[in-house]
Motif scaffolding. Sequence first.
Motif, short mmCIF file in Angstrom:
data_model
loop_
_atom_site.label_atom_id
_atom_site.label_comp_id
_atom_site.label_asym_id
_atom_site.label_seq_id
_atom_site.Cartn_x
_atom_site.Cartn_y
_atom_site.Cartn_z
N TYR A 146 27.38 50.06 -0.95
CA TYR A 146 28.61 50.17 -0.16
C TYR A 146 28.97 51.65 0.01
O TYR A 146 28.73 52.46 -0.88
N TYR B 147 32.45 53.90 1.01
CA TYR B 147 33.87 54.04 1.32
C TYR B 147 34.17 55.53 1.47
O TYR B 147 33.43 56.37 0.97
N SER C 49 43.82 61.92 -0.18
CA SER C 49 44.76 61.17 -1.03
C SER C 49 45.28 59.88 -0.39
O SER C 49 46.16 59.24 -0.96
N GLN C 50 44.75 59.50 0.75
CA GLN C 50 45.07 58.18 1.29
C GLN C 50 44.28 57.13 0.52
O GLN C 50 43.41 57.45 -0.29
N GLY C 51 44.56 55.85 0.76
CA GLY C 51 43.75 54.80 0.16
C GLY C 51 42.35 54.83 0.73
O GLY C 51 42.14 55.16 1.90
N PRO C 52 41.35 54.50 -0.09
CA PRO C 52 39.97 54.47 0.42
C PRO C 52 39.82 53.53 1.60
O PRO C 52 40.54 52.54 1.72
N TYR D 130 36.89 51.35 3.87
CA TYR D 130 35.54 50.82 3.94
C TYR D 130 34.81 51.39 5.15
O TYR D 130 35.38 51.53 6.24
N GLN E 27 37.63 58.46 1.46
CA GLN E 27 39.03 58.68 1.15
C GLN E 27 39.45 59.99 1.79
O GLN E 27 38.95 61.06 1.42
N TYR F 65 32.28 57.95 -0.92
CA TYR F 65 31.81 57.30 -2.13
C TYR F 65 30.69 56.31 -1.82
O TYR F 65 30.85 55.44 -0.97
N LEU G 232 34.84 47.40 -7.70
CA LEU G 232 34.17 48.60 -7.22
C LEU G 232 34.22 49.65 -8.32
O LEU G 232 35.27 49.89 -8.88
N ILE G 233 33.07 50.25 -8.62
CA ILE G 233 33.01 51.34 -9.59
C ILE G 233 32.81 52.63 -8.82
O ILE G 233 31.73 52.87 -8.27
N PHE G 234 33.86 53.44 -8.77
CA PHE G 234 33.82 54.68 -8.01
C PHE G 234 33.28 55.81 -8.87
O PHE G 234 33.69 55.97 -10.00
N GLY G 235 32.35 56.60 -8.30
CA GLY G 235 31.90 57.83 -8.96
C GLY G 235 32.71 59.00 -8.45
O GLY G 235 33.87 58.85 -8.05
N GLN G 236 32.08 60.17 -8.44
CA GLN G 236 32.79 61.39 -8.00
C GLN G 236 32.77 61.55 -6.50
O GLN G 236 33.62 62.23 -5.92
#
Lengths: 115, 113
Positions: B34, B36, B41-44, B46, B38, B87, B101-105
């Motif tokens: 997937y 995504y 600072s808004q919501g992520p 898709y 951002q 992401y 969802l596991i977000f990285g950096q």
Amino acid sequence: NAGVTQTPKFRVLKTGQSMTLLCAQDMNHEYMYWYRQDPGMGLRLIHYSVGEGTTAKGEVPDGYNVSRLKKQNFLLGLESAAPSQTSVYFCASSYLPGGGTDTQYFGPGTRLTVL
Amino acid sequence: DAKTTQPPSMDCAEGRAANLPCNHSTISGNEYVYWYRQIHSQGPQYIIHGLKNNETNEMASLIITEDRKSSTLILPHATLRDTAVYYCIVRPSIYNQGGKLIFGQGTELSVKP
């Protein structure tokens, strides 16, 4: 169609105070999620819900409680706020189409500062 | 821990294609890729997802290598409004893990005039 909304947008708390963050969605989604995002970091899952009346723990659930009494609402509670909970909180929702994949729709976030 | 590796930052000239790489060498057979993004600072938001085949939608294209160990997100004509953190996320079918969802950096993409 408002999508995912979050209330409030900003909040400042003192250590030990309590508060509830409200997430609402008007898309009839089954799944809802609460994430937190600390400065310079990716989002981390706090709690989630796969349907009305059900909740489950995510990666970082300590210090938070949640409730999903209505399908369209997902509440995140802080019983005794701590400075470590200063963060931006995002809510998301999704549905489950055929095939086992989904798209999560995120709200605009709540910026919480705990002094 | 995130199961993906992305460069921390990239630049792209406005109007050019932005190619964002992602390494996911430990991906399992039932795991999707997937993307995504951002924006400040808004919501992520898709963008796109895929399992094996290349995918394209109105926002982007996703190219997944044959061995599925890496992928590339392509924004065909980047604009200034595409400046964001992107992401890459690997996750199993929603049936198995409730859709987490596991977000990285992520990769911070800067589109420059």
